[in-house]
Write an enzyme that holds these catalytic residues in place. Structure first.
Site, short mmCIF file in Angstrom:
data_model
loop_
_atom_site.label_atom_id
_atom_site.label_comp_id
_atom_site.label_asym_id
_atom_site.label_seq_id
_atom_site.Cartn_x
_atom_site.Cartn_y
_atom_site.Cartn_z
N ASP A 1 2.90 -11.75 -2.81
CA ASP A 1 1.58 -12.21 -2.38
C ASP A 1 1.36 -13.54 -3.11
O ASP A 1 1.24 -13.57 -4.33
CB ASP A 1 0.54 -11.16 -2.81
CG ASP A 1 -0.90 -11.59 -2.52
OD1 ASP A 1 -1.12 -12.77 -2.19
OD2 ASP A 1 -1.78 -10.73 -2.66
N TYR B 1 -4.13 -5.95 -14.71
CA TYR B 1 -4.17 -5.90 -13.26
C TYR B 1 -4.02 -7.29 -12.65
O TYR B 1 -4.75 -8.20 -12.97
CB TYR B 1 -5.48 -5.29 -12.77
CG TYR B 1 -5.54 -5.28 -11.27
CD1 TYR B 1 -4.63 -4.53 -10.54
CD2 TYR B 1 -6.47 -6.05 -10.58
CE1 TYR B 1 -4.64 -4.54 -9.17
CE2 TYR B 1 -6.50 -6.06 -9.20
CZ TYR B 1 -5.58 -5.30 -8.50
OH TYR B 1 -5.60 -5.31 -7.14
N LYS C 1 -1.88 -4.78 -6.72
CA LYS C 1 -0.97 -3.64 -6.56
C LYS C 1 0.40 -4.14 -6.12
O LYS C 1 0.51 -5.17 -5.49
CB LYS C 1 -1.52 -2.70 -5.49
CG LYS C 1 -2.42 -1.62 -6.03
CD LYS C 1 -1.63 -0.41 -6.47
CE LYS C 1 -2.58 0.56 -7.17
NZ LYS C 1 -1.84 1.55 -7.95
P1 13P Z 1 -12.45 -10.98 -7.64
O1 13P Z 1 -13.21 -10.44 -8.83
O2 13P Z 1 -11.67 -12.18 -7.94
O3 13P Z 1 -13.32 -11.09 -6.42
O4 13P Z 1 -11.30 -9.92 -7.32
C1 13P Z 1 -11.58 -8.66 -6.87
C2 13P Z 1 -10.57 -8.36 -5.86
O5 13P Z 1 -10.21 -9.18 -5.05
C3 13P Z 1 -9.99 -7.04 -5.82
O6 13P Z 1 -9.83 -6.69 -4.52
P1 13P Z 2 -3.29 -6.97 -2.92
O1 13P Z 2 -2.52 -6.21 -3.98
O2 13P Z 2 -2.77 -6.72 -1.57
O3 13P Z 2 -3.38 -8.42 -3.28
O4 13P Z 2 -4.77 -6.37 -2.89
C1 13P Z 2 -5.55 -6.47 -4.02
C2 13P Z 2 -6.81 -5.72 -3.94
O5 13P Z 2 -7.36 -5.38 -4.95
C3 13P Z 2 -7.44 -5.43 -2.65
O6 13P Z 2 -8.74 -4.91 -2.80
MG MG Z 3 -3.70 -10.21 -2.62
MG MG Z 4 -0.86 -7.17 -0.82
#
Ligand code: 13P
Ligand code: 13P
Ligand code: MG
Ligand code: MG
Length: 370
Positions: A11, A233, A236
């Protein structure tokens, strides 16, 4: 002849949020891989995406863990990251955890599923790509495909697979692996892989009695654990898998049948929720509702002398509509739990938590229960 089949994904920026991959990132990947094909490094390639993950599907003869192939993938992701920054895409470079490439892409953020094998006369290969979940999400489908006779009729009625298969399982906490044979060790295998956040199926091999070449994998899954690598984190570790089919292996339809249960996998919103794994077409591989639900796409190729046919988008089929509908009902049902388990993951598996802060704030107000 031997071919190496490599799928490397990352990603490097979402469009918008974590929903999809912007076409200009795929164009960059296409250009980089085409150059590598023209230079003779790659035999063939296909660029795809699932949710916000950019997927490089490549064939070559350099074997697994090749520095040249890994550095090609790394450079491609770096160039796409630059574009993602320029366009202001979300989380540009999310999965690239290091500034310097040191010869092998493992442990640097991207997910990798690679195997080298002797091509059969006709070689069907299916690439599975998932978004908003973790490598353990492959455990149930891969078990069903290679070990469950209620899924794979051939285990009962085809003499060439009646003896079963060998599973390589990784303990991703202890960094150990074990080889287990089915059907003999089926219950022990299930005891491990049911705990899918810890034990993951890495590869499947034919048994000695098979007419396939021994020790050459018939399936491989990416098992990178981003949060273990980075200690925090950063998204994922959405996995990919490659599975060979037919002639001494489960048939194509038996492989796809493994995905006919939208079972609960972890990931989804903020990597902290359980949700159904929904098989979708490429065009529907966009994570929208609550950043999901988790999705899986299947691209089927025939492979000949390292060359790939055009892929068939295998879940783009009304035969999977009822499974998608079931996944949608499960989505409604799970969402109604809001912040409650088992929709929200147990504390130890969450990627985000405010609990330490909440506990600190309440510290003085917590009194002993008499
Ligand atoms: P932000 O706090 O950067 O919006 O990240 C949260 C997120 O995208 C998890 O899905
Ligand atoms: P990705 O791992 O696909 O970037 O998604 C992150 C996430 O927190 C979605 O809510
Ligand atoms: Mg992402
Ligand atoms: Mg992803």
């Amino acid at each position: 002849m031997k071919t190496t089949f490599s799928v490397i994904k990352a990603d490097v920026g979402g469009w918008p949020g974590h929903a999809a991959v912007h076409p200009s990132l795929k164009e960059i990947a296409d250009k980089k891989l085409r150059e590598a094909e023209e230079n003779g490094l790659l035999k063939d390639f296909y660029v795809a995406s699932c949710g916000d993950d950019l997927e490089l599907i490549m064939t070559h003869d350099r074997g697994v863990d090749s520095t040249e192939i890994h550095s090609l993938a790394w450079d491609t992701f770096c160039e796409a990251t630059e574009k993602a920054k320029e366009l202001g895409l979300y989380g540009a470079g999310q999965d690239l955890l290091s500034d310097a490439f040191s010869g092998n892409i493992r442990g640097m953020g991207p997910g990798i599923a690679e195997m080298e094998f002797t091509e059969r006369k006709a070689e069907p290969v299916i690439v599975f790509m998932m978004d908003k979940t973790e490598p353990g999400a492959f455990n149930l489908p891969v078990f069903k495909i290679f070990a469950d006779p209620f899924n794979t009729a051939g285990l009962i009625i085809d003499p060439s697979i009646h003896d079963g298969f060998i599973f390589e399982v990784w303990d991703i906490q202890e960094h150990k692996h074990v080889f287990m044979e089915t059907p003999e060790e089926m219950y022990d295998l299930l005891a491990l892989i049911g705990a899918k956040s810890r034990f993951v199926i890495k590869r499947v091999f034919p048994k000695k009695t098979s007419k396939l070449v021994a020790k050459e994998p018939v399936a491989v899954i990416s098992t990178e654990k981003l949060y273990q690598i980075a200690g925090e984190y950063i998204g994922k570790d959405d996995p990919v898998g490659v599975i060979r089919a037919q002639s001494g292996l489960p048939a194509l339809g038996e492989v796809l049948e493994g995905f006919s249960l939208p079972y609960l996998v972890s990931g989804w919103m903020r990597g902290s929720h359980n949700g159904p794994l929904m098989p979708v077409s490429l065009k529907n591989a966009r994570c929208t509702r609550f950043d999901g639900p988790p999705r899986v796409v299947a691209l089927g190729f025939q492979l000949k002398n390292g060359k790939l046919t055009q892929p068939v988008d295998l879940f783009d089929d009304p035969a999977f509509d009822s499974i998608r509908l079931e996944a949608q009902h499960i989505t409604d049902y799970m969402r109604r739990h809001g912040p409650f388990e088992p929709h929200r993951l147990p504390l130890q598996d969450m990627e985000y938590t405010t609990l330490p802060k909440v506990m600190k704030k309440l510290q003085r107000r917590f009194k002993k229960i008499k």
